[in-house]
Design a protein around this motif. Structure first.
Motif, PDB file in Angstrom:
ATOM      1  N   LEU A 254       0.830  -1.203   0.000  1.00  0.00           N
ATOM      2  CA  LEU A 254       0.000   0.000   0.000  1.00  0.00           C
ATOM      3  C   LEU A 254       0.867   1.257   0.000  1.00  0.00           C
ATOM      4  CD1 LEU A 254      -2.906  -0.886   2.490  1.00  0.00           C
ATOM      5  CD2 LEU A 254      -3.056  -0.627   0.010  1.00  0.00           C
ATOM      6  N   CYS A 255       1.927   1.250   0.794  1.00  0.00           N
ATOM      7  CA  CYS A 255       2.831   2.402   0.828  1.00  0.00           C
ATOM      8  C   CYS A 255       3.533   2.580  -0.524  1.00  0.00           C
ATOM      9  CB  CYS A 255       3.860   2.246   1.932  1.00  0.00           C
ATOM     10  SG  CYS A 255       3.194   2.429   3.607  1.00  0.00           S
ATOM     11  N   ALA A 256       3.943   1.472  -1.132  1.00  0.00           N
ATOM     12  CA  ALA A 256       4.643   1.549  -2.415  1.00  0.00           C
ATOM     13  C   ALA A 256       3.730   2.109  -3.505  1.00  0.00           C
ATOM     14  CB  ALA A 256       5.159   0.169  -2.813  1.00  0.00           C
ATOM     15  N   THR A 257       2.523   1.581  -3.606  1.00  0.00           N
ATOM     16  CA  THR A 257       1.600   2.068  -4.640  1.00  0.00           C
ATOM     17  C   THR A 257       1.172   3.506  -4.370  1.00  0.00           C
ATOM     18  OG1 THR A 257      -0.234   1.018  -3.430  1.00  0.00           O
ATOM     19  CG2 THR A 257       0.742  -0.213  -5.253  1.00  0.00           C
ATOM     20  N   ALA A 258       1.007   3.866  -3.102  1.00  0.00           N
ATOM     21  CA  ALA A 258       0.637   5.249  -2.774  1.00  0.00           C
ATOM     22  C   ALA A 258       1.768   6.209  -3.138  1.00  0.00           C
ATOM     23  CB  ALA A 258       0.299   5.366  -1.296  1.00  0.00           C
ATOM     24  N   LEU A 259       3.019   5.814  -2.881  1.00  0.00           N
ATOM     25  CA  LEU A 259       4.165   6.655  -3.226  1.00  0.00           C
ATOM     26  C   LEU A 259       4.222   6.886  -4.730  1.00  0.00           C
ATOM     27  CD1 LEU A 259       6.874   8.058  -2.589  1.00  0.00           C
ATOM     28  CD2 LEU A 259       7.965   5.805  -2.794  1.00  0.00           C
TER      29      LEU A 259
END
Length: 353
Positions: A261-266
């Motif tokens: 989730l953090c990777a896709t949000a970034l």
């Protein structure tokens, strides 16, 4: 063991060959698309001129006597960075959509389900309309900060509500509505007509201000996030059977979900900060590519990236030329194409069940 079982190749062997074939075809299509798209526009520029300009700027040739300085500037400073940024945005949005649809087990998930685009819109509007940041923040910088704040709010809400996938989606919807309301309030109360028009154009997605810094930043984040997602390809395959099944297979569900989730949000935040909100790419393309490659993420993610890149290169070319000299926001064109394409995907999915 029968002779048929001895000679039949295992599924795990066939997948890489298929992936390499799709990747090779997609890479060729992308290179050809970029080379041709850069030639399309008011100025008469050929593919040979494009390659000559690129070779000259990379130190592998010279444009003297072949391409005029004006054409060199059109290719290198205007069209090429815009086309490459379109490819990066298309690839990133498609990859994020594929990951989120599997991670959240929701076929309607897209890169904006986490409220990132709405937060980015609010951040950009605060910079443009109210001058937040005192000149230290650009529009892209404000959009990125807003996107990060929105994602942090979604993670905080979903964690306090239990942290399940449906709570993540609901928290994303809540954040989306909140930041959309804030954006509308600021524009309605503080912006003049000209500023409102410029903000609206950005909110609908625009690659008109693309520069090389946007290309390098977007490419770096895309490569990093794609590597992280490919490293979790088998884990994403396990998520297709549900969180309980994934946990039974040895997946650390909470940690993996947080990382992805953090990777896709970034990645989404970086792309939205550069180009605004471009919808339907991350929603439709993963379904279309999945129908060609199957659900395995080791194949799906690279092909999604290539398909998204080619798709948005041509959509942006259409957006900047169809009503020339007026430019149509890229997000408008992707929606006009994406809606009927998504309906077609839904009908095909229904017939296969």
């Amino acid at each position: 063991m029968t002779s048929a079982s001895r000679t039949a190749p295992a599924p795990g062997i066939r997948a890489p060959r298929g992936a390499l074939g799709w990747a090779a075809a997609g890479t060729l299509a992308l290179c050809a698309s970029v080379a041709v798209a850069v030639t399309i526009g008011p100025a008469d520029i050929g593919v040979a001129d494009v390659w000559s300009v690129i070779a000259a700027h990379l130190g592998a040739g010279t444009t003297a006597g072949d391409v005029s300085p004006i054409r060199d500037g059109i290719v290198w400073d205007l069209r090429l960075p815009r086309t490459l940024l379109a490819a990066v945005c298309g690839a990133g949005l498609a990859v994020c959509g594929a990951v989120l649809q599997s991670l959240l087990r929701n076929p309607l998930a897209d890169p904006f389900v986490l409220g990132v685009s709405s937060g980015a819109s609010t951040g950009a509007v605060l910079v443009v309309v109210l001058g937040v940041g005192g000149g230290a923040l650009s529009v892209s910088g404000g959009a990125f900060v807003g996107a990060v704040c929105s994602f942090a709010l979604v993670m905080l809400l979903s964690h306090s509500l239990g942290g399940t996938t449906d709570r993540v989606v609901l928290a994303g919807v809540a954040a989306m509505q909140l930041f959309s309301a804030l954006t509308s309030f600021v524009v309605m109360t503080a912006a003049d007509a000209e500023t409102t028009r410029g903000v609206l154009f950005w909110l609908l997605g625009s690659l008109g201000g693309a520069g090389w810094s946007d290309v390098w930043t977007g490419t770096a984040v895309l490569v990093l996030v794609l590597a992280v997602c490919l490293g979790h390809a088998r884990t994403l395959d396990a998520f297709a059977f549900g969180q309980d099944a994934a946990a039974a297979l040895g997946v650390h569900v909470a940690r993996t979900r947080l990382v992805l989730l953090c990777a896709t949000a970034l990645l989404t935040a970086a792309l939205v900060a550069s180009a605004g909100a471009i919808g339907f790419v991350g929603l439709v393309l993963p379904h279309a590519v999945r129908a060609l490659t199957g659900p395995g993420h080791a194949r799906l993610l690279p092909v999604c990236a290539l398909a998204g890149a080619v798709f948005l290169v041509w959509v942006d070319t259409l957006a900047r030329t169809v009503l020339e000299p007026q430019e149509v926001p890229v997000g408008v064109v992707t929606s006009l194409i994406g809606v009927p394409a998504f309906v077609l995907v839904l009908y095909r999915t229904r017939r296969t069940r």
